[in-house]
Motif scaffolding. Sequence first.
Motif, short mmCIF file in Angstrom:
data_model
loop_
_atom_site.label_atom_id
_atom_site.label_comp_id
_atom_site.label_asym_id
_atom_site.label_seq_id
_atom_site.Cartn_x
_atom_site.Cartn_y
_atom_site.Cartn_z
N THR A 130 3.81 2.06 7.19
CA THR A 130 2.77 2.26 8.21
C THR A 130 2.21 0.96 8.81
O THR A 130 1.00 0.73 8.79
N PRO A 131 3.04 0.11 9.39
CA PRO A 131 2.48 -1.07 10.06
C PRO A 131 1.76 -0.66 11.34
O PRO A 131 2.22 0.22 12.08
N ARG A 132 0.63 -1.30 11.62
CA ARG A 132 -0.14 -1.04 12.84
C ARG A 132 -0.65 -2.36 13.40
O ARG A 132 -1.25 -3.16 12.67
N LEU A 133 -0.44 -2.59 14.69
CA LEU A 133 -0.84 -3.84 15.32
C LEU A 133 -2.32 -3.83 15.69
O LEU A 133 -2.89 -2.79 16.03
N TYR A 142 -0.89 -3.05 7.24
CA TYR A 142 0.16 -2.19 6.71
C TYR A 142 -0.10 -1.94 5.22
O TYR A 142 -0.93 -2.60 4.59
N MET A 143 0.63 -0.98 4.66
CA MET A 143 0.56 -0.73 3.22
C MET A 143 1.79 -1.30 2.55
O MET A 143 2.90 -1.19 3.09
N ALA A 144 1.59 -1.92 1.40
CA ALA A 144 2.72 -2.45 0.64
C ALA A 144 2.53 -2.14 -0.84
O ALA A 144 1.40 -2.17 -1.35
N PHE A 145 3.64 -1.81 -1.50
CA PHE A 145 3.62 -1.66 -2.96
C PHE A 145 3.92 -3.02 -3.57
O PHE A 145 5.02 -3.56 -3.41
N ARG A 146 2.94 -3.59 -4.24
CA ARG A 146 3.13 -4.89 -4.90
C ARG A 146 2.61 -4.76 -6.33
O ARG A 146 1.50 -4.30 -6.54
N ASN A 147 3.43 -5.17 -7.28
CA ASN A 147 3.08 -5.04 -8.70
C ASN A 147 2.72 -3.58 -9.03
O ASN A 147 1.75 -3.30 -9.72
N PHE A 172 -4.16 3.17 1.64
CA PHE A 172 -2.98 3.34 2.49
C PHE A 172 -3.40 3.86 3.87
O PHE A 172 -4.58 4.10 4.12
N ALA A 173 -2.38 4.02 4.76
CA ALA A 173 -2.58 4.56 6.13
C ALA A 173 -3.63 3.78 6.91
O ALA A 173 -4.56 4.36 7.47
N PRO A 174 -3.52 2.44 6.99
CA PRO A 174 -4.54 1.68 7.72
C PRO A 174 -4.29 1.70 9.24
O PRO A 174 -3.16 1.88 9.70
N VAL A 210 -10.89 -1.98 10.10
CA VAL A 210 -9.69 -1.20 9.79
C VAL A 210 -10.12 0.07 9.08
O VAL A 210 -10.90 0.02 8.13
N LEU A 211 -9.63 1.20 9.56
CA LEU A 211 -9.82 2.47 8.87
C LEU A 211 -8.64 2.70 7.94
O LEU A 211 -7.50 2.34 8.29
N MET A 212 -8.88 3.28 6.78
CA MET A 212 -7.80 3.52 5.83
C MET A 212 -8.18 4.67 4.90
O MET A 212 -9.34 5.09 4.88
#
Length: 420
Positions: free
Chosen positions: A192-195, A204-209, A235-237, A246-248
């Motif tokens: 979900t990348p958003r400019l 955007y959302m990323a899975f890290r660790n 998520f979903a930003p 930013v809404l999320m």
Amino acid sequence: MMPHPASAQVRIDITRGVVEPMPIAISNFLAVDPSGAPFDSDIPGVIASDLASSGLFRPIDRNAFLQAPGEMTPLPDFADWRQINAQALVTGQVRQEGNQIAVEFRLWDVFGQSQMAGVVYRVDPKLWRRVAHMIADQIYERITGEGGYFDTQIVYVAESGPADKRVKRLAIMDQDGANHRYLTDGQDLVLTPRLSPNAREITYMAFRNRQARVFVYDLDTGRQRVLGDFPGMTFAPRFTPDGRSVLMSMARDGATSLYKLDVASGAVQRLTSSQAIDTSPSVSPDGKRMVFNSDRSGGQQIYVANADGSGLQRISFGTGTYATPVWSPRGDLIAFTKMNRGRFVIGVMRPDGSDERLLTDGYLVEGPTWAPNGRVLAFFRKDRPGGETRLYSIDITGYNERLIVTPGEASDPAWSALIR
């Protein structure tokens, strides 16, 4: 150079859906000095490609032209262009001015024998493609009366690898696929990348660790940072229209609620509260309302509310479930994904839920995003199980669905505002 005050006879009504593309002649530009090559042919080529991609224009084959670029100064012989049925004509020239190139273009009404627009751009030669897109935007706007969308970028998720080891990277490119580059290396799975409104940041959302977090990527520096310090999965930003917040969604204790985070101060405001899953928020262009999807009524449906979460109202009542609502930059429509009987549909409705129209369907079509003029949508499509996932664009009339070329599989596009 200012546009000549001529009355335009050349006009395309883009509200009627399927229209016969307008024949337009786009001449090679005149290279005033040796530095003009190869821009004299490359720039008109990009202009022609942009206009053809809209489905509203039909660039005429240059082999049919009866005049060369050097024969159209100070005026074209309009009779020659009427012979090949050109309704509009684009001419121009390129010359060196110091370390820059000066690109001059003129748009002519062939049957009215008048100039409709004319501008000179002075830019670094490296920016020649942007100049071509800006000229295409000028032509589109002058003839349709609507804003252009060619000088824009699309960020998306580039996908590769088998289903059980899928690699998902951030990638960005011009709207026509040029100047493509990967932004992340694939170590983190991204979604979900958003400019941002100024197209200089991506959330955007990323899975890290093994943890899902919302990040912000700075396109000028390449720096990535976590947005907010939340106790649950975020998520979903999506940026607000002013770019300040930013809404999320945040999942916690079995429920998922919407939150608003001020990017500068880090201040957080909770917007919804229930035992439901509230996600995919998108704020109206005036910043006063938001739309999101929720299962609070039992099935996934679309809701609108005031920007602070008050005044909640369900607006989708059709058969099936609804997701990924996105408010149009014009404010008049909400695009969505609909799921019904194993099929996916991309559609639009008015903010009060009326006038629902379905634009395209398939095994999987999802993730609509608006071009800045609010007339065109991009989305991703997979036509069969195990098939490739690709990006497409479509007019809001349901006409002119086209593949957006990417180096590999692609999903979850986000269209930028016009580059300034």
